[in-house]
Scaffold this motif. Structure first.
Motif, PDB file in Angstrom:
ATOM      1  N   VAL A  96       2.107   8.088  -9.161  1.00 43.01           N
ATOM      2  CA  VAL A  96       3.084   7.653 -10.161  1.00 43.01           C
ATOM      3  C   VAL A  96       3.590   6.253  -9.844  1.00 43.01           C
ATOM      4  CG1 VAL A  96       5.399   8.100 -11.081  1.00 43.01           C
ATOM      5  CG2 VAL A  96       3.782   9.982 -10.800  1.00 43.01           C
ATOM      6  N   GLN A  97       3.840   5.979  -8.570  1.00 44.06           N
ATOM      7  CA  GLN A  97       4.336   4.660  -8.166  1.00 44.06           C
ATOM      8  C   GLN A  97       3.278   3.578  -8.394  1.00 44.06           C
ATOM      9  OE1 GLN A  97       7.585   3.995  -7.131  1.00 44.06           O
ATOM     10  NE2 GLN A  97       7.827   6.116  -7.803  1.00 44.06           N
ATOM     11  N   MET A 121       0.856  -1.192   0.000  1.00 47.57           N
ATOM     12  CA  MET A 121       0.000   0.000   0.000  1.00 47.57           C
ATOM     13  C   MET A 121       0.887   1.235   0.000  1.00 47.57           C
ATOM     14  SD  MET A 121      -3.166   1.230   0.147  1.00 47.57           S
ATOM     15  CE  MET A 121      -4.320   0.153   1.036  1.00 47.57           C
ATOM     16  N   GLY A 122       0.770   2.067  -1.037  1.00 49.86           N
ATOM     17  CA  GLY A 122       1.527   3.304  -1.082  1.00 49.86           C
ATOM     18  C   GLY A 122       0.780   4.420  -0.393  1.00 49.86           C
ATOM     19  N   GLY A 123       1.503   5.279   0.287  1.00 49.95           N
ATOM     20  CA  GLY A 123       0.858   6.380   0.987  1.00 49.95           C
ATOM     21  C   GLY A 123       1.804   7.535   1.219  1.00 49.95           C
ATOM     22  N   THR A 124       1.246   8.645   1.676  1.00 52.88           N
ATOM     23  CA  THR A 124       2.027   9.842   1.960  1.00 52.88           C
ATOM     24  C   THR A 124       2.458   9.831   3.424  1.00 52.88           C
ATOM     25  OG1 THR A 124       0.748  11.064   0.329  1.00 52.88           O
ATOM     26  CG2 THR A 124       2.035  12.354   1.877  1.00 52.88           C
ATOM     27  N   GLY A 125       3.767   9.701   3.669  1.00 49.92           N
ATOM     28  CA  GLY A 125       4.288   9.768   5.028  1.00 49.92           C
ATOM     29  C   GLY A 125       4.017   8.532   5.860  1.00 49.92           C
ATOM     30  N   SER A 126       4.636   8.524   7.032  1.00 49.67           N
ATOM     31  CA  SER A 126       4.447   7.440   8.002  1.00 49.67           C
ATOM     32  C   SER A 126       3.654   7.953   9.192  1.00 49.67           C
ATOM     33  CB  SER A 126       5.803   6.910   8.479  1.00 49.67           C
ATOM     34  OG  SER A 126       6.533   6.355   7.417  1.00 49.67           O
ATOM     35  N   VAL A 148       0.893   3.692 -10.736  1.00 49.78           N
ATOM     36  CA  VAL A 148       0.850   3.496 -12.189  1.00 49.78           C
ATOM     37  C   VAL A 148       2.002   2.600 -12.639  1.00 49.78           C
ATOM     38  CG1 VAL A 148       1.127   4.634 -14.434  1.00 49.78           C
ATOM     39  CG2 VAL A 148      -0.374   5.634 -12.704  1.00 49.78           C
ATOM     40  N   GLY A 149       3.166   2.777 -12.030  1.00 49.34           N
ATOM     41  CA  GLY A 149       4.331   1.993 -12.396  1.00 49.34           C
ATOM     42  C   GLY A 149       4.353   0.583 -11.841  1.00 49.34           C
ATOM     43  N   GLY A 150       3.374   0.236 -11.009  1.00 52.49           N
ATOM     44  CA  GLY A 150       3.305  -1.115 -10.462  1.00 52.49           C
ATOM     45  C   GLY A 150       4.233  -1.370  -9.291  1.00 52.49           C
ATOM     46  N   HIS A 151       4.755  -0.292  -8.699  1.00 57.92           N
ATOM     47  CA  HIS A 151       5.677  -0.460  -7.571  1.00 57.92           C
ATOM     48  C   HIS A 151       4.931  -0.706  -6.255  1.00 57.92           C
ATOM     49  CE1 HIS A 151       8.858   0.710 -10.280  1.00 57.92           C
ATOM     50  NE2 HIS A 151       8.185   1.809 -10.594  1.00 57.92           N
ATOM     51  N   VAL A 152       3.653  -0.343  -6.229  1.00 61.65           N
ATOM     52  CA  VAL A 152       2.771  -0.687  -5.111  1.00 61.65           C
ATOM     53  C   VAL A 152       1.483  -1.232  -5.724  1.00 61.65           C
ATOM     54  CG1 VAL A 152       3.722   0.959  -3.445  1.00 61.65           C
ATOM     55  CG2 VAL A 152       1.900   1.697  -4.996  1.00 61.65           C
ATOM     56  N   ASP A 153       0.680  -1.908  -4.896  1.00 67.40           N
ATOM     57  CA  ASP A 153      -0.546  -2.549  -5.396  1.00 67.40           C
ATOM     58  C   ASP A 153      -1.784  -1.685  -5.247  1.00 67.40           C
ATOM     59  OD1 ASP A 153       0.533  -5.331  -5.999  1.00 67.40           O
ATOM     60  OD2 ASP A 153       1.148  -5.068  -3.907  1.00 67.40           O
TER      61      ASP A 153
END
Length: 339
Positions: free
Chosen positions: A197-198, A159-164, A200-205
């Protein structure tokens, strides 16, 4: 005798003039130099886009005689920007756009800061969150995606997200309550634009980006929205893609994912600002919100157009801070100093 009367009249006129000057209202405050608009986040995200849009509307419609200078200070999950506002308590020429890190950063990092270290000016809107996946993936509904997470090895899905320990990770933790014990590998980035962007690039699901942060990729057929984290669907019915509008996206609750979360988009100024200075900015922003440009921006980003000022806004902030403390405590995200 005539001379005496004229002298008396002059004296009376002077006295009346002095009395009038004494009771005349002071000129309303307005900035005497450039206004700095701080963004406590990176470039490309929702806060950055809104702040720069506000700057553009003010300039386009000549709503302010002085320029507005936009500055990103996203270091330390926004702590850099908030601490500058705190240190500038007596400078009314600084304002800041806020998002949920107004609460999550001090609670999660122990940064010695509170929203009460500033003066609330106006809630501009509430921003939505949407569960997004890459359009090339087979998942058409939130249920299909969550079922896939349940069946996969623990932490296989990213899961991609902004910040921790910010809103994106808080929502991710809430989603994990519905995955049968399976967890995501949470991958933090420094802005919502990079998250899209990540993905779209498939780096996260998946991601839980704001609408405005992923609308370009949705319109371009690269991303697919699965559900919106609100209690009701969006009211915007104009088509964004050839076949879908924001209103066509089901709520996550409809989709079997009972999780809701909305984020503040508000403007604050410095703590020692006078009521006249706060009122000036509140009125300036009201003028921004009355433009056709703003209405178009709201629809493009599928914002909840709730707005408030004064005591109502302060009460909302107090309640929101308490809710974030509860959510973060449940996720184990509270800093030791915030316990």
């Amino acid at each position: 005798m005539k001379t005496t009367l004229k002298s008396a009249a002059k004296r009376l006129g002077l006295a009346v003039g002095l009395a009038a000057a004494a009771v005349a209202p002071a000129a309303a405050w307005e900035p005497t130099k450039a206004v700095t608009l701080i963004i406590p986040a990176g470039t490309g995200g929702g806060a950055d886009q809104m702040a720069r849009f506000i700057q553009g509307v003010i300039q386009k419609h000549e709503l302010l005689s002085k320029p507005v200078i936009v500055v990103n200070k996203g270091g330390g999950a926004g702590a850099e920007g908030f601490l500058e506002m705190k240190a500038s308590a007596s400078d009314p020429h600084k304002i800041i756009i806020t998002l949920s890190n107004l609460f999550t950063t001090p609670l999660g990092t122990g940064t010695p800061f509170s929203w009460k270290d500033m003066k609330p000016v106006r809630m501009m809107a509430l921003d939505q969150f949407i569960l997004w996946v890459n359009a090339e993936k087979p998942y058409k509904t939130a249920k299909e995606y969550i079922d896939a997470v349940k069946e996969a090895p623990d932490r296989q899905f990213k899961m991609g997200g902004t910040g921790s320990k910010q809103e994106d990770q808080i929502i991710t933790t809430a989603i994990e309550h519905e995955t049968g014990g399976k967890k995501f590998t949470y991958v933090p980035y420094d802005g919502g634009g990079k998250v899209a962007v990540q993905l779209v690039g498939g780096h996260v699901d998946s991601s839980v980006n704001n609408p405005i942060e992923a609308v370009a990729q949705w319109r371009g057929g690269q991303l697919r929205p699965l559900c919106i984290f609100d209690t009701k669907r969006s009211t915007y019915t104009q088509k964004v893609t050839d076949s879908q509008s924001w209103a066509d996206i089901p709520t996550c609750e409809e989709s079997g994912l009972p999780t809701n979360y909305q984020m503040l988009r508000g403007i604050f100024t410095t703590k020692n600002a006078t009521p006249e200075q706060v009122a000036f900015y509140a009125d300036l922003l009201k003028k921004v919100m009355e433009t056709p440009d703003w209405k178009e921006f709201m629809e493009k980003g599928a914002f909840n157009q709730t707005t408030m000022t004064g005591a109502d806004f302060e009460a909302w902030l107090t309640d929101a801070e308490a809710k974030h403390r509860t959510l973060m405590q449940g996720a184990g995200f509270l800093a030791a100093s915030a316990q």
